[in-house]
Scaffold this motif. Structure first.
Motif, PDB file in Angstrom:
ATOM      1  N   TYR A  72      37.908  32.681  42.036  1.00 62.20           N
ATOM      2  CA  TYR A  72      39.150  33.212  41.468  1.00 62.20           C
ATOM      3  C   TYR A  72      38.844  34.304  40.449  1.00 62.20           C
ATOM      4  O   TYR A  72      39.470  35.357  40.448  1.00 62.20           O
ATOM      5  CB  TYR A  72      39.934  32.061  40.835  1.00 62.20           C
ATOM      6  CG  TYR A  72      41.334  32.415  40.436  1.00 62.20           C
ATOM      7  CD1 TYR A  72      42.296  32.720  41.399  1.00 62.20           C
ATOM      8  CD2 TYR A  72      41.706  32.447  39.105  1.00 62.20           C
ATOM      9  CE1 TYR A  72      43.589  33.058  41.041  1.00 62.20           C
ATOM     10  CE2 TYR A  72      43.002  32.775  38.732  1.00 62.20           C
ATOM     11  CZ  TYR A  72      43.936  33.078  39.702  1.00 62.20           C
ATOM     12  OH  TYR A  72      45.209  33.411  39.346  1.00 62.20           O
ATOM     13  N   LEU A  73      37.842  34.087  39.603  1.00 59.20           N
ATOM     14  CA  LEU A  73      37.458  35.072  38.595  1.00 59.20           C
ATOM     15  C   LEU A  73      36.948  36.366  39.245  1.00 59.20           C
ATOM     16  O   LEU A  73      37.279  37.462  38.799  1.00 59.20           O
ATOM     17  CB  LEU A  73      36.405  34.505  37.650  1.00 59.20           C
ATOM     18  CG  LEU A  73      35.992  35.394  36.488  1.00 59.20           C
ATOM     19  CD1 LEU A  73      37.191  35.783  35.638  1.00 59.20           C
ATOM     20  CD2 LEU A  73      34.950  34.693  35.625  1.00 59.20           C
ATOM     21  N   GLU A  74      36.190  36.244  40.315  1.00 58.07           N
ATOM     22  CA  GLU A  74      35.703  37.431  41.027  1.00 58.07           C
ATOM     23  C   GLU A  74      36.868  38.234  41.615  1.00 58.07           C
ATOM     24  O   GLU A  74      36.859  39.466  41.578  1.00 58.07           O
ATOM     25  CB  GLU A  74      34.739  37.030  42.145  1.00 58.07           C
ATOM     26  CG  GLU A  74      33.399  36.532  41.645  1.00 58.07           C
ATOM     27  CD  GLU A  74      32.544  35.949  42.764  1.00 58.07           C
ATOM     28  OE1 GLU A  74      31.324  36.186  42.726  1.00 58.07           O
ATOM     29  OE2 GLU A  74      33.083  35.265  43.658  1.00 58.07           O
ATOM     30  N   LYS A  75      37.870  37.522  42.133  1.00 58.24           N
ATOM     31  CA  LYS A  75      39.043  38.199  42.680  1.00 58.24           C
ATOM     32  C   LYS A  75      39.812  38.934  41.588  1.00 58.24           C
ATOM     33  O   LYS A  75      40.270  40.064  41.789  1.00 58.24           O
ATOM     34  CB  LYS A  75      39.956  37.196  43.383  1.00 58.24           C
ATOM     35  CG  LYS A  75      39.394  36.667  44.682  1.00 58.24           C
ATOM     36  CD  LYS A  75      40.345  35.661  45.289  1.00 58.24           C
ATOM     37  CE  LYS A  75      39.793  35.090  46.581  1.00 58.24           C
ATOM     38  NZ  LYS A  75      40.718  34.119  47.186  1.00 58.24           N
TER      39      LYS A  75
ATOM     40  N   GLU B 129      37.880  42.053  40.660  1.00 56.30           N
ATOM     41  CA  GLU B 129      38.001  43.060  41.712  1.00 56.30           C
ATOM     42  C   GLU B 129      39.368  43.757  41.637  1.00 56.30           C
ATOM     43  O   GLU B 129      39.456  44.985  41.749  1.00 56.30           O
ATOM     44  CB  GLU B 129      37.825  42.400  43.082  1.00 56.30           C
ATOM     45  CG  GLU B 129      37.918  43.359  44.240  1.00 56.30           C
ATOM     46  CD  GLU B 129      37.760  42.685  45.585  1.00 56.30           C
ATOM     47  OE1 GLU B 129      37.316  43.366  46.515  1.00 56.30           O
ATOM     48  OE2 GLU B 129      38.082  41.482  45.715  1.00 56.30           O
ATOM     49  N   THR B 130      40.414  42.990  41.414  1.00 54.44           N
ATOM     50  CA  THR B 130      41.758  43.547  41.299  1.00 54.44           C
ATOM     51  C   THR B 130      41.866  44.458  40.075  1.00 54.44           C
ATOM     52  O   THR B 130      42.367  45.581  40.157  1.00 54.44           O
ATOM     53  CB  THR B 130      42.804  42.413  41.215  1.00 54.44           C
ATOM     54  OG1 THR B 130      42.687  41.596  42.382  1.00 54.44           O
ATOM     55  CG2 THR B 130      44.217  42.969  41.121  1.00 54.44           C
ATOM     56  N   ALA B 131      41.389  43.984  38.926  1.00 59.06           N
ATOM     57  CA  ALA B 131      41.436  44.776  37.683  1.00 59.06           C
ATOM     58  C   ALA B 131      40.626  46.061  37.821  1.00 59.06           C
ATOM     59  O   ALA B 131      41.068  47.127  37.380  1.00 59.06           O
ATOM     60  CB  ALA B 131      40.935  43.943  36.512  1.00 59.06           C
ATOM     61  N   ASP B 132      39.449  45.976  38.428  1.00 58.97           N
ATOM     62  CA  ASP B 132      38.618  47.164  38.623  1.00 58.97           C
ATOM     63  C   ASP B 132      39.334  48.204  39.486  1.00 58.97           C
ATOM     64  O   ASP B 132      39.273  49.402  39.213  1.00 58.97           O
ATOM     65  CB  ASP B 132      37.273  46.795  39.261  1.00 58.97           C
ATOM     66  CG  ASP B 132      36.344  46.057  38.315  1.00 58.97           C
ATOM     67  OD1 ASP B 132      36.593  46.068  37.089  1.00 58.97           O
ATOM     68  OD2 ASP B 132      35.369  45.464  38.815  1.00 58.97           O
TER      69      ASP B 132
END
Length: 83
Positions: free
Chosen positions: A5-8, A11-14
């Motif tokens: 979840y944190l990786e997602k 990725e979204t914020a980036d």
């Protein structure tokens, strides 16, 4: 292996950071009663929800407002940059 979840979230914020450059300090969530505010903002950039990684797409649609509101808007309200 599926992303955490944190990786997602990262990725979204980036992706959003890459699209808008420097993020404003003010974020406004428009919903019922506030949706018309977007008609009073100088929009610099629109990002459709469906192109943002890991971003859920709403199926709700209001047709009386300028857009279907399936975007993130980066713009200015007077001298205040908003997202």
């Amino acid at each position: 292996m599926e992303k955490s979840y944190l990786e997602k979230i990262k990725e979204t914020a980036d992706y959003i950071r890459k699209e808008v450059g420097t993020l404003p300090k003010i974020g406004v969530i428009l919903g019922t009663g506030l949706g018309d505010l977007v008609n009073h903002i100088e929009i610099v950039k629109e990002i459709d929800y469906h192109v943002i990684p890991n971003f859920p797409v709403s199926t709700f649609r209001k047709t009386y407002i300028r857009k279907s509101r399936r975007q993130i808007y980066h713009g200015n309200a007077g001298t205040f940059p908003l997202l």
